[in-house]
Design a protein around this motif. Structure first.
Motif, PDB file in Angstrom:
ATOM      1  N   LEU A   1       6.713   4.608  -6.634  1.00  0.00           N
ATOM      2  CA  LEU A   1       6.266   3.711  -7.691  1.00  0.00           C
ATOM      3  C   LEU A   1       7.444   2.859  -8.138  1.00  0.00           C
ATOM      4  CD1 LEU A   1       4.050   5.958 -10.017  1.00  0.00           C
ATOM      5  CD2 LEU A   1       3.291   4.392  -8.222  1.00  0.00           C
ATOM      6  N   ILE A   2       7.222   1.546  -8.210  1.00  0.00           N
ATOM      7  CA  ILE A   2       8.198   0.626  -8.798  1.00  0.00           C
ATOM      8  C   ILE A   2       7.617   0.172 -10.126  1.00  0.00           C
ATOM      9  CG2 ILE A   2       9.249  -1.657  -8.615  1.00  0.00           C
ATOM     10  CD1 ILE A   2       9.449  -1.259  -5.617  1.00  0.00           C
ATOM     11  N   ALA A   3       8.302   0.482 -11.213  1.00  0.00           N
ATOM     12  CA  ALA A   3       7.800   0.180 -12.554  1.00  0.00           C
ATOM     13  C   ALA A   3       8.772  -0.760 -13.261  1.00  0.00           C
ATOM     14  CB  ALA A   3       7.614   1.465 -13.352  1.00  0.00           C
TER      15      ALA A   3
ATOM     16  N   ARG B   1       0.830  -1.202   0.000  1.00  0.00           N
ATOM     17  CA  ARG B   1       0.000   0.000   0.000  1.00  0.00           C
ATOM     18  C   ARG B   1       0.868   1.257   0.000  1.00  0.00           C
ATOM     19  NH1 ARG B   1      -4.093  -1.926   4.810  1.00  0.00           N
ATOM     20  NH2 ARG B   1      -4.511  -3.980   3.911  1.00  0.00           N
ATOM     21  N   LYS B   2       2.088   1.116   0.513  1.00  0.00           N
ATOM     22  CA  LYS B   2       3.006   2.254   0.563  1.00  0.00           C
ATOM     23  C   LYS B   2       3.733   2.461  -0.758  1.00  0.00           C
ATOM     24  CE  LYS B   2       2.388   3.188   4.979  1.00  0.00           C
ATOM     25  NZ  LYS B   2       1.746   4.461   5.398  1.00  0.00           N
ATOM     26  N   ILE B   3       3.792   1.399  -1.572  1.00  0.00           N
ATOM     27  CA  ILE B   3       4.466   1.491  -2.869  1.00  0.00           C
ATOM     28  C   ILE B   3       3.496   1.032  -3.947  1.00  0.00           C
ATOM     29  CG2 ILE B   3       6.790   1.197  -1.942  1.00  0.00           C
ATOM     30  CD1 ILE B   3       6.681  -1.712  -2.680  1.00  0.00           C
ATOM     31  N   GLY B   4       3.556   1.654  -5.095  1.00  0.00           N
ATOM     32  CA  GLY B   4       2.735   1.232  -6.229  1.00  0.00           C
ATOM     33  C   GLY B   4       3.589   0.430  -7.189  1.00  0.00           C
ATOM     34  N   ILE B   5       3.071  -0.716  -7.655  1.00  0.00           N
ATOM     35  CA  ILE B   5       3.841  -1.601  -8.529  1.00  0.00           C
ATOM     36  C   ILE B   5       3.189  -1.632  -9.909  1.00  0.00           C
ATOM     37  CG2 ILE B   5       4.798  -3.918  -8.810  1.00  0.00           C
ATOM     38  CD1 ILE B   5       4.319  -4.270  -5.730  1.00  0.00           C
ATOM     39  N   ILE B   6       4.002  -1.431 -10.933  1.00  0.00           N
ATOM     40  CA  ILE B   6       3.504  -1.342 -12.311  1.00  0.00           C
ATOM     41  C   ILE B   6       4.262  -2.339 -13.166  1.00  0.00           C
ATOM     42  CG2 ILE B   6       3.295   0.168 -14.328  1.00  0.00           C
ATOM     43  CD1 ILE B   6       3.326   2.447 -11.982  1.00  0.00           C
ATOM     44  N   PHE B   7       3.507  -3.188 -13.874  1.00  0.00           N
ATOM     45  CA  PHE B   7       4.101  -4.256 -14.653  1.00  0.00           C
ATOM     46  C   PHE B   7       4.002  -3.977 -16.149  1.00  0.00           C
ATOM     47  CE2 PHE B   7       2.261  -6.021 -10.747  1.00  0.00           C
ATOM     48  CZ  PHE B   7       3.360  -6.625 -10.182  1.00  0.00           C
TER      49      PHE B   7
ATOM     50  N   GLN C   1      -4.347   1.148 -21.433  1.00  0.00           N
ATOM     51  CA  GLN C   1      -4.310   0.104 -20.400  1.00  0.00           C
ATOM     52  C   GLN C   1      -3.177   0.358 -19.410  1.00  0.00           C
ATOM     53  OE1 GLN C   1      -5.029  -4.101 -21.493  1.00  0.00           O
ATOM     54  NE2 GLN C   1      -5.301  -3.375 -23.594  1.00  0.00           N
ATOM     55  N   GLN C   2      -2.025   0.788 -19.917  1.00  0.00           N
ATOM     56  CA  GLN C   2      -0.919   1.069 -19.007  1.00  0.00           C
ATOM     57  C   GLN C   2      -1.248   2.256 -18.106  1.00  0.00           C
ATOM     58  OE1 GLN C   2       1.171  -0.135 -17.118  1.00  0.00           O
ATOM     59  NE2 GLN C   2       2.878  -0.622 -18.498  1.00  0.00           N
ATOM     60  N   ARG C   3      -1.969   3.232 -18.618  1.00  0.00           N
ATOM     61  CA  ARG C   3      -2.394   4.353 -17.781  1.00  0.00           C
ATOM     62  C   ARG C   3      -3.354   3.896 -16.681  1.00  0.00           C
ATOM     63  NH1 ARG C   3      -1.471   9.708 -19.767  1.00  0.00           N
ATOM     64  NH2 ARG C   3      -0.156   9.640 -21.627  1.00  0.00           N
ATOM     65  N   VAL C   4      -4.215   2.941 -17.004  1.00  0.00           N
ATOM     66  CA  VAL C   4      -5.101   2.374 -15.980  1.00  0.00           C
ATOM     67  C   VAL C   4      -4.268   1.687 -14.898  1.00  0.00           C
ATOM     68  CG1 VAL C   4      -6.881   0.648 -15.502  1.00  0.00           C
ATOM     69  CG2 VAL C   4      -7.074   2.117 -17.525  1.00  0.00           C
ATOM     70  N   VAL C   5      -3.242   0.962 -15.312  1.00  0.00           N
ATOM     71  CA  VAL C   5      -2.368   0.278 -14.360  1.00  0.00           C
ATOM     72  C   VAL C   5      -1.665   1.301 -13.453  1.00  0.00           C
ATOM     73  CG1 VAL C   5      -0.322  -1.185 -14.139  1.00  0.00           C
ATOM     74  CG2 VAL C   5      -2.046  -1.703 -15.864  1.00  0.00           C
ATOM     75  N   ILE C   6      -1.242   2.414 -14.035  1.00  0.00           N
ATOM     76  CA  ILE C   6      -0.617   3.468 -13.229  1.00  0.00           C
ATOM     77  C   ILE C   6      -1.639   4.068 -12.261  1.00  0.00           C
ATOM     78  CG2 ILE C   6       0.525   5.723 -13.309  1.00  0.00           C
ATOM     79  CD1 ILE C   6       1.628   4.843 -16.085  1.00  0.00           C
ATOM     80  N   ALA C   7      -2.860   4.281 -12.741  1.00  0.00           N
ATOM     81  CA  ALA C   7      -3.924   4.775 -11.849  1.00  0.00           C
ATOM     82  C   ALA C   7      -4.135   3.821 -10.690  1.00  0.00           C
ATOM     83  CB  ALA C   7      -5.215   4.960 -12.645  1.00  0.00           C
ATOM     84  N   ARG C   8      -4.143   2.533 -11.004  1.00  0.00           N
ATOM     85  CA  ARG C   8      -4.317   1.513  -9.953  1.00  0.00           C
ATOM     86  C   ARG C   8      -3.194   1.609  -8.923  1.00  0.00           C
ATOM     87  NH1 ARG C   8      -4.140  -4.436 -12.252  1.00  0.00           N
ATOM     88  NH2 ARG C   8      -1.937  -3.847 -12.466  1.00  0.00           N
ATOM     89  N   ALA C   9      -1.973   1.829  -9.398  1.00  0.00           N
ATOM     90  CA  ALA C   9      -0.829   1.929  -8.492  1.00  0.00           C
ATOM     91  C   ALA C   9      -0.882   3.180  -7.627  1.00  0.00           C
ATOM     92  CB  ALA C   9       0.466   1.903  -9.298  1.00  0.00           C
ATOM     93  N   LEU C  10      -1.594   4.213  -8.098  1.00  0.00           N
ATOM     94  CA  LEU C  10      -1.675   5.478  -7.365  1.00  0.00           C
ATOM     95  C   LEU C  10      -2.794   5.512  -6.324  1.00  0.00           C
ATOM     96  CD1 LEU C  10      -1.156   7.987 -10.315  1.00  0.00           C
ATOM     97  CD2 LEU C  10       0.478   7.511  -8.483  1.00  0.00           C
ATOM     98  N   ILE C  11      -3.661   4.501  -6.335  1.00  0.00           N
ATOM     99  CA  ILE C  11      -4.872   4.506  -5.509  1.00  0.00           C
ATOM    100  C   ILE C  11      -4.595   4.893  -4.061  1.00  0.00           C
ATOM    101  CG2 ILE C  11      -6.510   2.921  -4.391  1.00  0.00           C
ATOM    102  CD1 ILE C  11      -7.551   3.762  -7.052  1.00  0.00           C
ATOM    103  N   ASN C  12      -3.570   4.291  -3.475  1.00  0.00           N
ATOM    104  CA  ASN C  12      -3.307   4.494  -2.051  1.00  0.00           C
ATOM    105  C   ASN C  12      -2.249   5.566  -1.778  1.00  0.00           C
ATOM    106  OD1 ASN C  12      -5.127   2.507  -0.752  1.00  0.00           O
ATOM    107  ND2 ASN C  12      -3.934   1.039  -1.963  1.00  0.00           N
ATOM    108  N   ASP C  13      -2.055   6.472  -2.757  1.00  0.00           N
ATOM    109  CA  ASP C  13      -1.137   7.594  -2.603  1.00  0.00           C
ATOM    110  C   ASP C  13       0.237   7.103  -2.129  1.00  0.00           C
ATOM    111  OD1 ASP C  13      -0.383  10.225  -2.748  1.00  0.00           O
ATOM    112  OD2 ASP C  13      -1.076  10.726  -0.739  1.00  0.00           O
ATOM    113  N   PRO C  14       0.883   6.249  -2.932  1.00  0.00           N
ATOM    114  CA  PRO C  14       2.129   5.623  -2.475  1.00  0.00           C
ATOM    115  C   PRO C  14       3.272   6.605  -2.375  1.00  0.00           C
ATOM    116  CG  PRO C  14       1.795   5.195  -4.805  1.00  0.00           C
ATOM    117  CD  PRO C  14       0.555   5.873  -4.309  1.00  0.00           C
ATOM    118  N   VAL C  15       4.245   6.262  -1.540  1.00  0.00           N
ATOM    119  CA  VAL C  15       5.436   7.082  -1.398  1.00  0.00           C
ATOM    120  C   VAL C  15       6.396   6.834  -2.561  1.00  0.00           C
ATOM    121  CG1 VAL C  15       6.729   5.428   0.034  1.00  0.00           C
ATOM    122  CG2 VAL C  15       7.158   7.874   0.283  1.00  0.00           C
TER     123      VAL C  15
END
Length: 237
Positions: free
Chosen positions: A166-168, A85-91, A150-164
């Motif tokens: 992003l790991i992409a 929740r603290k980090i957003g992960i993007i694949f 689709q990749q923008r949606v994935v980034i949005a998903r990673a931002l949901i919890n206001d992470p400190v």
């Protein structure tokens, strides 16, 4: 838990394993809050294994790693969802549910990370979709979107919890060059708002000309552009 003075990532004398093979040894680096760092290197050189170790998908066997306040070497299984929740992960491969709308994909992640109130869920979804330039796709299915969308949606998903942070992991790997540039600019915009970004990429055209720090996996070591000089070749596979 405060990250105001501490690095978001601190790695000390770590060895990174892939199965039972050491792919990186004597790894030492820090990632400060709000920093943007590229991670490059040949396929099989350890980039993905390093990232997976940072978000506790692979075990840390040797050394010390602290990510967003969590000791990765001693992290309990029950703490891993809280770390993520603290980090957003993007694949690279999106990992969206193909049989659910964009909104339903986001809702699934939100409920899994503790969101309960429907009105707050909808409000936050609208915020993150607007942030990535997709204000009106909530009712669409993934197959109705382009790869870049689709990749923008994935980034949005990673931002949901206001992470400190992003790991992409190769976020532009499946996209054409023009779309890749747009995705990169989006990461830059997110970074300018204070979110640290660690981006692994094969697309060295993205890296060249940038003034940000670069980490390079090479011959079992992790090189740091702030400490060593090394060549960044175009599209090194």
């Amino acid at each position: 838990m405060s990250f105001s003075n501490d690095p978001v990532v601190k790695v000390q004398d770590a060895c990174i394993f892939q199965d039972n093979n050491t792919v990186l040894s004597d790894v030492n680096f820090e990632l400060e809050k709000g920093e943007f760092v590229f991670l490059i290197g040949r396929t099989g050189g350890g980039k993905s294994s390093l990232l997976k170790t940072l978000y506790a998908d692979l075990p840390l066997r040797l050394g010390q790693i602290n990510v967003a306040g969590y000791n990765i070497g001693n992290i309990r299984n029950s703490e891993i969802p809280m770390l993520r929740r603290k980090i957003g992960i993007i694949f690279q491969d999106f990992q969206l549910f193909p049989d659910r709308t964009v909104a339903e994909n986001l809702t699934f992640v939100m409920k899994a990370t503790g969101w309960k109130e429907g009105s707050k869920i909808k409000s936050r979804q609208a915020e993150v979709l607007m942030q990535v330039g997709l204000g009106s796709v909530g009712t669409k299915m993934p197959h109705q979107l382009s790869g870049g969308e689709q990749q923008r949606v994935v980034i949005a998903r990673a931002l949901i919890n206001d992470p400190v942070m992003l790991i992409a992991d190769e976020p532009t790997g499946n996209l054409d060059p023009e779309v890749s540039q747009g995705i990169f600019r989006l990461f830059q915009d997110i970074n300018k708002k204070g979110t640290a970004v660690l981006m692994a990429t094969h697309d060295h055209n993205l890296v060249k000309g940038q003034t940000v720090r670069v980490l390079k996996c090479e011959k079992g070591k992790l090189l740091d552009s702030t400490k060593e000089k090394f060549e960044i070749k175009t599209n090194l596979y």
